[in-house]
Design an enzyme around this catalytic site. Structure first.
Site: not given
Length: 305
Positions: A68, A223-224
């Site tokens: 992504s 995210t992350g």
């Protein structure tokens, strides 16, 4: 005196020809990063770019599946398309339940399947990009590929900037879902990804207001948090980033876990860091923590200089 003159002339020559001589901080940081990554059951590529033109790479020659992370590349191509077609981020696209594929990561689908929209619904490009950049939504990504710019057109736009040939974008998320091996067609070196991010931040590659939107949306990435942002919690530094997560192979290894971001320190200085991990022998959490540890090593080191 003679040796000093030779060293000075060498430094001037390297600078004129586009190569900056390696400095002590680069040597020390490379040694520390190498010592850490050499202990790990994974292949790790790193690229660090500073505002003054200094850079450092580690294991940069390999092809890393972007996953992504390529949604950053897609966002650039989409916003370039909008600009040249005189369309705003609030341009509406009509989608139907058929656009929201099952068995793929999609907060967009999970949200709208709870609502009544048998005949479909309109959603803005702005909202679709927020889903892709902040939550890595695969359905939102493929809607943009289908309606605005295809993977081939995205690749062509990035390539037209003349920055690098060390990347490729060929497949949609649906393609990769059907054949996981196709993710190898969406690849980059860490340096190529970091260079594109630097080019985006420091030039008018993307015009306003699209540029500010992409930058702000990346800063709100959800995210992350155990990856590049990990060492920044409880500091005055902030980050904008785009993550990517790959498939687990038949033998239990993780194909790709990535993060690409720009970090702004409390004094206003900024650096760009790309960490791509492939063929990890660890679980997802541990693999994310590898990126977090690399980010910590870089952050702590740059705080000293």
């Amino acid at each position: 005196m003679k040796m000093f003159i030779i060293a000075a002339l060498t430094a001037i020559f390297l600078t004129i020809h586009g190569c900056r001589p390696t400095t002590d901080w680069q040597t020390q940081l490379r040694t520390e990063l190498q010592a850490y990554t050499d202990t790990l059951d994974a292949q790790i590529g790193i690229a660090l770019l500073l505002e003054n033109g200094d850079s450092l790479t580690l294991n940069n020659r390999q092809h890393y599946e972007m996953m992504s992370v390529f949604k950053f590349h897609q966002a650039l191509a989409v916003c370039n398309y909008l600009h040249h077609h005189n369309q705003s981020l609030d341009t509406l696209l009509h989608i139907t339940p058929a656009d929201l594929k099952p068995n793929t990561w999609s907060p967009l689908r999970d949200r709208y399947l709870q609502e009544e929209y048998v005949n479909g619904m309109d959603i803005s490009v702005r909202e679709l990009l927020e889903y892709t950049l902040q939550q890595s939504d695969n359905n939102a990504c493929d809607i943009l590929f289908d309606r605005l710019v295809s993977p081939t057109e995205t690749d062509r736009f990035i390539r037209s900037q003349g920055l690098t040939e060390d990347f490729g974008i060929a497949y949609t998320e649906a393609d990769m879902q059907k054949g996981h091996h196709l993710s190898k067609g969406n690849w980059s070196t860490p340096y190529a990804a970091a260079s594109l991010l630097k080019h985006f931040l420091e030039t008018d590659l993307i015009k306003e207001p699209y540029k500010a939107f992409i930058k702000g949306t990346m800063t709100s990435c959800q995210t992350g948090m155990k990856r590049l942002p990990a060492p920044l919690h409880d500091t005055k530094a902030f980050i904008g980033h785009k993550t990517g997560s790959g498939y687990t192979t038949a033998d239990g290894r993780i194909g790709a876990t990535n993060d690409l971001g720009f970090i702004t320190l409390s004094d206003g200085t900024r650096y760009i860091l790309a960490v791509f991990v492939k063929d990890s022998g660890y679980n997802a959490t541990h693999t994310e923590e590898i990126i977090g540890q690399i980010s910590k090593i870089v952050f702590n080191h740059l705080q000293k200089y």
